[in-house]
Design a protein around this motif. Structure first.
Motif, PDB file in Angstrom:
ATOM      1  N   LEU A  72       0.904  -1.171   0.113  1.00 13.74           N
ATOM      2  CA  LEU A  72      -0.037  -0.135  -0.153  1.00 13.74           C
ATOM      3  C   LEU A  72       0.850   1.314  -0.135  1.00 13.74           C
ATOM      4  O   LEU A  72       0.388   1.997  -0.842  1.00 13.74           O
ATOM      5  CB  LEU A  72      -0.968  -0.106   1.133  1.00 13.74           C
ATOM      6  CG  LEU A  72      -2.212  -0.659   1.008  1.00 13.74           C
ATOM      7  CD1 LEU A  72      -2.982  -0.815   2.498  1.00 13.74           C
ATOM      8  CD2 LEU A  72      -3.087  -0.208  -0.034  1.00 13.74           C
ATOM      9  N   MET A  73       1.851   1.312   0.643  1.00 11.88           N
ATOM     10  CA  MET A  73       2.667   2.648   0.804  1.00 11.88           C
ATOM     11  C   MET A  73       3.382   2.727  -0.522  1.00 11.88           C
ATOM     12  O   MET A  73       3.792   4.012  -0.744  1.00 11.88           O
ATOM     13  CB  MET A  73       3.655   2.299   2.191  1.00 11.88           C
ATOM     14  CG  MET A  73       2.911   2.498   3.233  1.00 11.88           C
ATOM     15  SD  MET A  73       1.633   4.053   3.359  1.00 11.88           S
ATOM     16  CE  MET A  73       2.968   5.489   3.439  1.00 11.88           C
ATOM     17  N   LEU A  74       3.933   1.728  -1.157  1.00 10.42           N
ATOM     18  CA  LEU A  74       4.505   1.760  -2.596  1.00 10.42           C
ATOM     19  C   LEU A  74       3.309   2.249  -3.464  1.00 10.42           C
ATOM     20  O   LEU A  74       3.951   3.141  -4.341  1.00 10.42           O
ATOM     21  CB  LEU A  74       5.000   0.359  -3.038  1.00 10.42           C
ATOM     22  CG  LEU A  74       6.147  -0.176  -2.310  1.00 10.42           C
ATOM     23  CD1 LEU A  74       6.543  -1.777  -3.019  1.00 10.42           C
ATOM     24  CD2 LEU A  74       7.497   0.842  -2.842  1.00 10.42           C
ATOM     25  N   MET A  75       1.952   2.038  -3.428  1.00 13.27           N
ATOM     26  CA  MET A  75       1.019   2.459  -4.091  1.00 13.27           C
ATOM     27  C   MET A  75       1.066   4.331  -3.915  1.00 13.27           C
ATOM     28  O   MET A  75       0.879   4.878  -4.752  1.00 13.27           O
ATOM     29  CB  MET A  75      -0.042   1.919  -4.142  1.00 13.27           C
ATOM     30  CG  MET A  75      -0.339   0.504  -4.629  1.00 13.27           C
ATOM     31  SD  MET A  75      -2.012  -0.050  -4.720  1.00 13.27           S
ATOM     32  CE  MET A  75      -2.496  -0.178  -3.371  1.00 13.27           C
ATOM     33  N   VAL A  76       1.001   4.535  -2.455  1.00 11.16           N
ATOM     34  CA  VAL A  76       0.723   5.646  -1.922  1.00 11.16           C
ATOM     35  C   VAL A  76       2.092   6.453  -2.576  1.00 11.16           C
ATOM     36  O   VAL A  76       2.051   7.811  -3.132  1.00 11.16           O
ATOM     37  CB  VAL A  76       0.957   5.892  -0.595  1.00 11.16           C
ATOM     38  CG1 VAL A  76       1.122   7.202  -0.095  1.00 11.16           C
ATOM     39  CG2 VAL A  76      -0.389   5.407   0.257  1.00 11.16           C
ATOM     40  N   ALA A  77       3.350   6.039  -2.662  1.00 12.88           N
ATOM     41  CA  ALA A  77       4.490   6.594  -3.111  1.00 12.88           C
ATOM     42  C   ALA A  77       4.333   6.978  -4.588  1.00 12.88           C
ATOM     43  O   ALA A  77       4.449   7.813  -5.327  1.00 12.88           O
ATOM     44  CB  ALA A  77       5.801   5.899  -2.933  1.00 12.88           C
ATOM     45  N   ALA A  78       3.575   5.910  -5.485  1.00 14.58           N
ATOM     46  CA  ALA A  78       3.442   6.375  -6.720  1.00 14.58           C
ATOM     47  C   ALA A  78       2.283   7.211  -7.358  1.00 14.58           C
ATOM     48  O   ALA A  78       2.557   7.976  -7.989  1.00 14.58           O
ATOM     49  CB  ALA A  78       2.976   4.766  -7.578  1.00 14.58           C
ATOM     50  N   VAL A  79       1.427   7.339  -6.313  1.00 13.92           N
ATOM     51  CA  VAL A  79       0.531   8.289  -6.425  1.00 13.92           C
ATOM     52  C   VAL A  79       0.885   9.700  -6.258  1.00 13.92           C
ATOM     53  O   VAL A  79       0.485  10.588  -6.899  1.00 13.92           O
ATOM     54  CB  VAL A  79      -0.842   7.828  -5.499  1.00 13.92           C
ATOM     55  CG1 VAL A  79      -1.672   8.893  -5.605  1.00 13.92           C
ATOM     56  CG2 VAL A  79      -1.494   6.728  -6.006  1.00 13.92           C
ATOM     57  N   PHE A  80       1.614   9.935  -5.269  1.00 19.36           N
ATOM     58  CA  PHE A  80       2.283  11.131  -4.795  1.00 19.36           C
ATOM     59  C   PHE A  80       3.385  11.368  -6.126  1.00 19.36           C
ATOM     60  O   PHE A  80       3.400  12.691  -6.266  1.00 19.36           O
ATOM     61  CB  PHE A  80       2.664  11.154  -3.562  1.00 19.36           C
ATOM     62  CG  PHE A  80       1.796  11.682  -2.576  1.00 19.36           C
ATOM     63  CD1 PHE A  80       0.948  12.501  -2.597  1.00 19.36           C
ATOM     64  CD2 PHE A  80       1.715  10.722  -1.346  1.00 19.36           C
ATOM     65  CE1 PHE A  80       0.043  12.809  -1.550  1.00 19.36           C
ATOM     66  CE2 PHE A  80       0.744  10.783  -0.392  1.00 19.36           C
ATOM     67  CZ  PHE A  80      -0.058  11.966  -0.641  1.00 19.36           C
ATOM     68  N   ALA A  81       4.208  10.509  -6.564  1.00 15.94           N
ATOM     69  CA  ALA A  81       4.973  10.825  -7.714  1.00 15.94           C
ATOM     70  C   ALA A  81       4.231  11.381  -8.655  1.00 15.94           C
ATOM     71  O   ALA A  81       4.732  12.031  -9.799  1.00 15.94           O
ATOM     72  CB  ALA A  81       5.669   9.599  -7.970  1.00 15.94           C
ATOM     73  N   TYR A  82       3.128  10.663  -9.026  1.00 16.51           N
ATOM     74  CA  TYR A  82       2.333  11.265 -10.061  1.00 16.51           C
ATOM     75  C   TYR A  82       1.757  12.547  -9.678  1.00 16.51           C
ATOM     76  O   TYR A  82       1.776  13.346 -10.872  1.00 16.51           O
ATOM     77  CB  TYR A  82       0.872  10.038 -10.415  1.00 16.51           C
ATOM     78  CG  TYR A  82      -0.172  10.834 -11.320  1.00 16.51           C
ATOM     79  CD1 TYR A  82       0.195  10.738 -12.824  1.00 16.51           C
ATOM     80  CD2 TYR A  82      -1.173  11.380 -10.999  1.00 16.51           C
ATOM     81  CE1 TYR A  82      -0.990  11.309 -13.574  1.00 16.51           C
ATOM     82  CE2 TYR A  82      -2.289  12.041 -11.578  1.00 16.51           C
ATOM     83  CZ  TYR A  82      -2.035  11.818 -12.763  1.00 16.51           C
ATOM     84  OH  TYR A  82      -3.062  12.337 -13.859  1.00 16.51           O
ATOM     85  N   GLY A  83       1.558  12.805  -8.695  1.00 19.46           N
ATOM     86  CA  GLY A  83       0.997  14.398  -8.458  1.00 19.46           C
ATOM     87  C   GLY A  83       2.212  15.209  -8.668  1.00 19.46           C
ATOM     88  O   GLY A  83       2.035  16.450  -8.971  1.00 19.46           O
ATOM     89  N   ALA A  84       3.264  14.784  -8.203  1.00 23.21           N
ATOM     90  CA  ALA A  84       4.583  15.554  -8.533  1.00 23.21           C
ATOM     91  C   ALA A  84       4.963  15.896  -9.799  1.00 23.21           C
ATOM     92  O   ALA A  84       4.933  16.982 -10.310  1.00 23.21           O
ATOM     93  CB  ALA A  84       5.708  14.998  -7.807  1.00 23.21           C
ATOM     94  N   GLY A  85       4.198  15.090 -10.793  1.00 25.57           N
ATOM     95  CA  GLY A  85       4.686  15.187 -12.323  1.00 25.57           C
ATOM     96  C   GLY A  85       3.690  16.097 -12.674  1.00 25.57           C
ATOM     97  O   GLY A  85       4.136  16.929 -13.758  1.00 25.57           O
ATOM     98  N   LEU A  86       2.497  15.961 -12.163  1.00 28.68           N
ATOM     99  CA  LEU A  86       1.265  17.103 -12.600  1.00 28.68           C
ATOM    100  C   LEU A  86       1.774  18.258 -12.061  1.00 28.68           C
ATOM    101  O   LEU A  86       1.630  19.311 -12.892  1.00 28.68           O
ATOM    102  CB  LEU A  86      -0.036  16.580 -12.015  1.00 28.68           C
ATOM    103  CG  LEU A  86      -0.959  15.604 -12.393  1.00 28.68           C
ATOM    104  CD1 LEU A  86      -2.122  15.427 -11.867  1.00 28.68           C
ATOM    105  CD2 LEU A  86      -1.334  15.914 -14.057  1.00 28.68           C
ATOM    106  N   GLY A  87       2.360  18.443 -10.866  1.00 30.15           N
ATOM    107  CA  GLY A  87       2.775  19.856 -10.478  1.00 30.15           C
ATOM    108  C   GLY A  87       3.830  20.496 -11.373  1.00 30.15           C
ATOM    109  O   GLY A  87       3.934  21.681 -11.775  1.00 30.15           O
TER     110      GLY A  87
END
Length: 169
Positions: A72-87
């Protein structure tokens, strides 16, 4: 120093920091009057996704289910990495490094007649995805979101690492 190696502590930091970031975004919108563009709203989705996953991971950690919490925390990291990419994408478009989205500016429905058109024009407030409405230390909302999301992704990765190490204990 030992607390920094605790997956529960790291997940709690991810949760609290993520809540602070999304609350700040809502505060700027509701209290500050800053109207978010379509891409700004899209950058909130990773928080709405990752924070519940973090809560679930914390519950799994409390039950000593460290293999599942690691995933789950790996998924959380991937989701936030995607968010960083959007930013990064939006901040780069704001600085003119690349083109931004061509359809970003608001969801406006087509009026049915000319009278509706004139009335609608007075009510529509278009917000561009390529113009920063606020900056601090040179970073716009999108730039700060990229920094926050990247930091949360790193913390979530560290949490996953220490959670995985606890799997056998």
């Amino acid at each position: 120093m030992r607390m920094l190696k605790s997956p529960q502590a790291l997940a709690t930091v991810v949760l609290l920091a993520g809540l602070a970031v999304i609350a700040t975004a809502w505060g700027f919108q509701i209290i500050g009057g800053y109207v978010p563009c379509e891409l700004c709203l899209e950058q909130r989705v990773p928080y709405y996704t990752a924070l519940p996953l973090t809560i679930f991971a914390l519950l799994l950690m409390a039950r000593q289910r460290f293999v599942l919490s690691t995933g789950l925390m790996l998924m959380v990291a991937a989701v936030f990495a995607y968010g960083a990419g959007l930013g990064v994408y939006q901040a780069g478009a704001e600085w003119g490094f690349w083109l931004g989205p061509t359809d970003c500016g608001g969801n406006v429905t087509a009026p049915s007649d000319a009278k509706d058109l004139i009335g609608a024009l007075g009510k529509v407030r278009l917000v561009s995805c390529t113009e920063a409405s606020w900056r601090m230390f040179g970073l716009s909302f999108a730039g700060w979101n990229a920094v926050a999301s990247a930091g949360l992704a790193v913390l979530a990765l560290a949490c996953a690492f220490f959670s995985y190490r606890r799997r056998g204990s």
